[in-house]
Design a protein around this motif. Sequence first.
Motif, short mmCIF file in Angstrom:
data_model
loop_
_atom_site.label_atom_id
_atom_site.label_comp_id
_atom_site.label_asym_id
_atom_site.label_seq_id
_atom_site.Cartn_x
_atom_site.Cartn_y
_atom_site.Cartn_z
N ALA A 1 1.14 -1.59 0.26
CA ALA A 1 0.04 0.30 -0.11
C ALA A 1 0.40 0.95 0.04
O ALA A 1 1.10 1.60 1.11
N PRO A 2 1.56 1.44 -1.33
CA PRO A 2 2.32 2.40 -1.18
C PRO A 2 1.95 4.22 -1.42
O PRO A 2 2.59 4.88 -1.62
N LEU A 3 1.10 4.42 -1.52
CA LEU A 3 0.17 5.27 -1.59
C LEU A 3 -0.36 6.01 -0.09
O LEU A 3 -0.91 6.73 -0.42
N ARG A 4 -0.50 4.74 0.71
CA ARG A 4 -0.62 5.73 2.09
C ARG A 4 0.34 6.39 2.42
O ARG A 4 1.55 6.67 2.14
N THR A 5 0.20 7.09 3.18
CA THR A 5 1.13 8.58 3.44
C THR A 5 0.76 8.36 5.46
O THR A 5 0.58 8.01 6.54
N SER A 6 2.38 9.22 5.31
CA SER A 6 2.20 9.21 7.61
C SER A 6 2.13 9.59 7.88
O SER A 6 1.33 9.49 9.18
N GLN A 7 0.91 10.55 6.80
CA GLN A 7 -0.20 11.40 7.78
C GLN A 7 -1.73 10.82 8.02
O GLN A 7 -2.13 10.65 9.18
N ASP A 8 -1.49 9.52 7.61
CA ASP A 8 -2.58 8.52 7.36
C ASP A 8 -2.63 7.25 8.68
O ASP A 8 -3.68 7.60 9.41
N ILE A 9 -1.01 7.35 8.74
CA ILE A 9 -0.51 7.02 9.86
C ILE A 9 -0.85 7.66 11.08
O ILE A 9 -1.50 6.84 12.39
N LYS A 10 -0.59 8.47 11.86
CA LYS A 10 -0.55 9.46 12.64
C LYS A 10 -2.61 9.83 13.09
O LYS A 10 -2.37 9.30 14.21
N LYS A 11 -2.95 10.18 12.06
CA LYS A 11 -3.92 10.46 12.20
C LYS A 11 -4.61 8.93 12.08
O LYS A 11 -5.87 9.09 13.69
N ALA A 12 -4.03 8.02 11.94
CA ALA A 12 -5.01 6.93 12.31
C ALA A 12 -4.89 6.10 14.01
O ALA A 12 -5.67 5.57 14.62
N TYR A 13 -3.38 6.29 14.32
CA TYR A 13 -3.02 6.63 15.75
C TYR A 13 -3.56 7.38 16.49
O TYR A 13 -4.15 6.63 18.00
N GLU A 14 -3.96 8.47 16.05
CA GLU A 14 -4.40 9.96 17.05
C GLU A 14 -6.38 9.22 18.04
O GLU A 14 -5.92 9.26 18.25
N LEU A 15 -7.20 8.72 16.51
CA LEU A 15 -8.41 8.39 16.47
C LEU A 15 -8.42 6.44 17.72
O LEU A 15 -9.12 6.66 18.18
N PHE A 16 -7.51 6.57 17.61
CA PHE A 16 -7.54 4.79 18.05
C PHE A 16 -6.66 4.69 19.75
O PHE A 16 -7.46 4.48 20.01
N ILE A 17 -5.79 5.85 19.91
CA ILE A 17 -6.22 6.50 21.04
C ILE A 17 -7.19 7.20 21.45
O ILE A 17 -7.67 6.98 23.55
N LYS A 18 -7.60 7.82 21.10
CA LYS A 18 -8.77 8.60 21.93
C LYS A 18 -9.83 8.05 21.39
O LYS A 18 -10.75 8.31 22.82
N GLU A 19 -10.68 7.02 20.62
CA GLU A 19 -11.44 6.33 21.20
C GLU A 19 -10.94 4.76 22.08
O GLU A 19 -11.93 3.96 22.25
N ASN A 20 -9.98 4.44 22.38
CA ASN A 20 -9.54 3.28 23.33
C ASN A 20 -10.15 2.15 23.13
O ASN A 20 -10.79 1.87 23.75
N LYS A 21 -10.48 1.84 21.28
CA LYS A 21 -10.68 0.26 21.48
C LYS A 21 -9.32 -0.28 21.35
O LYS A 21 -8.54 -0.15 21.49
N GLU A 22 -9.35 -1.51 21.28
CA GLU A 22 -8.64 -2.65 20.72
C GLU A 22 -7.97 -2.91 19.10
O GLU A 22 -6.99 -2.99 19.85
#
Length: 235
Positions: free
Chosen positions: A111-132
């Motif tokens: 998936a080379p079109l993904r960006t570092s911003q995608d990774i950071k924003k996904a992580y922020e969502l993961f932490i915010k929602e506190n899911k597994e």
Amino acid sequence: MAEILCTICARGGSKGVLNKNIKKINDLEMIAYSIIQARNSKLFKHIVVSTDSDEIANVALKYKAEVFFKREAHLASDSAPKLPVMRDALLRSEKYFGVKFDILVDLDASAPLRTSQDIKKAYELFIKENKEVLITATLARRNPYFNLIELDNGEVKRSKQGFFTTRQSAPKCFDMNASIYMFKRERLLKSDDLFGKETSLYVMDESTAFDVDSELDFKIVEFLIKERNLKPEEF
């Protein structure tokens, strides 16, 4: 501060595109995009590549990923599911680094079109929602509730699932793209289930979520990458 492990799982026996993980796009091997994106996100101390291929391992090392084990054959077959591969990489990394990781983030090598911003924003969502678990997807281009049809004894019928007469009235659907997975440690170790109330969904833009499974996919991704003409520090 959470201990986060990044894994990139890339086996050598790709069938749709021969040697796709080290095939070059715009002078960079495909796996290099994921390694550079992981580095640019600034989230990870360790970026570990799990592979059965010496060629892939050498390319990964060139871009400063960590490759300290060779994936076993039973985890590198065509039929091997990905979650056991991630689990294997997590446990090996914990033993190797002497660290108990709280979170595993897996980036798909194709998936080379993904960006570092995608990774950071996904992580922020993961932490915010506190899911597994967190999975990524795009809005479905073809809604199955509206577009799905069947051929029944020569008669074309709307599928039993497709009972909506307008796209607007159909439930919103998403296409999983496997670009980014995130797991809390205990969930990854105890379950192969990706879905449920403990799962976050990060919706990616279609332009950053393309996955390479065929030669056509490769040509499309190659065109888009060359059109953007980004430097590695901009990934």
